[in-house]
Design an enzyme around this catalytic site. Structure first.
Site, PDB file in Angstrom:
ATOM      1  CE1 TYR A  55      48.495  27.136  23.979  1.00 40.41           C
ATOM      2  CE2 TYR A  55      49.044  25.447  22.286  1.00 40.41           C
ATOM      3  CZ  TYR A  55      48.881  26.064  23.197  1.00 40.41           C
ATOM      4  OH  TYR A  55      47.847  24.276  24.175  1.00 40.41           O
ATOM      5  NE  ARG A  58      53.665  24.023  21.077  1.00 37.41           N
ATOM      6  CZ  ARG A  58      52.341  23.181  20.872  1.00 37.41           C
ATOM      7  NH1 ARG A  58      51.472  23.143  21.642  1.00 37.41           N
ATOM      8  NH2 ARG A  58      52.124  22.240  20.194  1.00 37.41           N
ATOM      9  CD  GLN A  88      47.568  11.699  19.423  1.00 36.34           C
ATOM     10  OE1 GLN A  88      47.355  11.781  20.653  1.00 36.34           O
ATOM     11  NE2 GLN A  88      48.509  10.833  18.864  1.00 36.34           N
ATOM     12  CB  VAL A  90      48.728  22.311  17.678  1.00 33.79           C
ATOM     13  CG1 VAL A  90      47.566  21.467  17.997  1.00 33.79           C
ATOM     14  CG2 VAL A  90      50.139  22.620  18.043  1.00 33.79           C
ATOM     15  CG  HIS A 106      44.529  17.113  20.494  1.00 32.57           C
ATOM     16  ND1 HIS A 106      46.032  16.171  20.532  1.00 32.57           N
ATOM     17  CD2 HIS A 106      43.918  16.757  20.593  1.00 32.57           C
ATOM     18  CE1 HIS A 106      45.368  15.150  21.392  1.00 32.57           C
ATOM     19  NE2 HIS A 106      44.040  15.242  21.421  1.00 32.57           N
ATOM     20  N   GLY A 179      54.381   7.915  14.905  1.00 31.93           N
ATOM     21  CA  GLY A 179      55.256   8.879  16.207  1.00 31.93           C
ATOM     22  C   GLY A 179      54.310   9.470  17.250  1.00 31.93           C
ATOM     23  CB  THR A 180      51.167   9.433  18.596  1.00 32.61           C
ATOM     24  OG1 THR A 180      50.689   9.873  20.268  1.00 32.61           O
ATOM     25  CG2 THR A 180      50.306   7.293  18.343  1.00 32.61           C
ATOM     26  CB  SER A 181      54.005   8.653  23.949  1.00 30.79           C
ATOM     27  OG  SER A 181      53.151   9.925  24.079  1.00 30.79           O
TER      28      SER A 181
END
Ligand code: APR
Length: 237
Positions: A55, A58, A88, A90, A106, A179-181
């Site tokens: 993290y 990121r 979703q 972060v 999330h 933009g989400t699967s």
């Protein structure tokens, strides 16, 4: 004119054009790292240092990222509509682009909080600390003396804000998904809570896993798709 209530559910794809990688595209984050090692509660307690470092990396990457026009277009919709972003992601790019009503399902990359006992997530929002893009390492303690951990919902943890997201989607006039699967639950099932006559628009350059009478696929990237959506939203009475 009555303002439309627009719920916008976003995933990593909305930040792809800001240079932040997605998870499941080729070369995505989960090609490089095992999510069970770096993004699960068991992985965290198995190896805190590895997860804290993941993290930190990121957070550092985020410090150089800027919102793209999709983030800005989503924020600009607030001028004429009541917009709630349920993300979703972060990252903080929706907020940086000007969105004022963002639900992070999330968690948030720039924030940390104390570990309150093992497998015990009874923390309060007032214990959450915004470290911006700084590192947090083993031995960095919260005021209550316990190790600081990412304010991220790890795999294996509950999603505290899911009920709020369900309420927003159940009450919206239009649902936009960008933009989400749609592969991680409970977020992936949120669209089912829209009213049966609520139009659902899905912006994604790839094929999408959901279909139905009121589901419309805008096959485009987030930045191009938002331009198309803005024209559509103008025609919806
Ligand atoms: N514009 C719009 N969509 C895009 C773009 C783009 N430029 N590039 C890729 N996409 C799409 C992909 O086609 C895919 O459908 O974005 C989606 C990204 O999917 P994932 O990588 O699975 O990301 P996401 O759906 O946000 O993952 C959900 O999984 O690992 C967990 O917690 C993590 O929040 C994350 C969750």
């Amino acid at each position: 004119m009555v303002k439309k209530k627009i719920a916008v559910l976003t995933g990593a794809g909305v930040s792809a054009e800001s240079g932040l990688g997605t998870f499941r595209d080729n070369g995505g984050l989960w090609d490089k790292y095992d999510p069970q090692e770096v993004a699960s509660i068991d992985g965290y307690y198995r190896n805190r240092a590895l997860v804290l470092e993941f993290y930190n990396l990121r957070r550092k990457e985020l410090s150089g990222a800027r919102p793209n026009s999709a983030h800005r277009d989503i924020a600009a919709m607030e001028e004429k509509n009541i917009v709630t972003v349920i993300t979703q992601n972060v990252d903080n790019l929706h907020e940086k682009a000007g969105s004022t009503n963002v639900i992070h399902l999330h968690g948030e990359l720039t924030k940390v909080r104390p570990e309150v006992g093992v497998y015990d997530d009874t923390f309060s929002e007032k214990e959450v600390i915004d470290v911006r893009y700084d590192e947090v390492n083993l031995g960095d303690k919260a005021p209550n003396g316990s190790q600081l951990r990412p304010h991220i919902v790890f795999f294996g943890e509950a999603v505290p804000k899911i009920d709020k997201a369900i309420d927003v989607i159940g009450d919206c006039d239009v649902l936009l998904i960008v933009g989400t699967s749609l592969s991680v639950y409970p977020a992936a099932g949120l669209y089912r809570y829209a009213k049966s006559d609520t139009p659902i628009y899905v912006i994604d350059p790839k094929d999408i896993p959901i279909r139905g009478g009121n589901i419309h696929h805008i096959k485009a990237t987030a930045t191009e798709g938002m331009q198309e959506f803005l024209k559509i939203i103008e025609t919806l009475n």
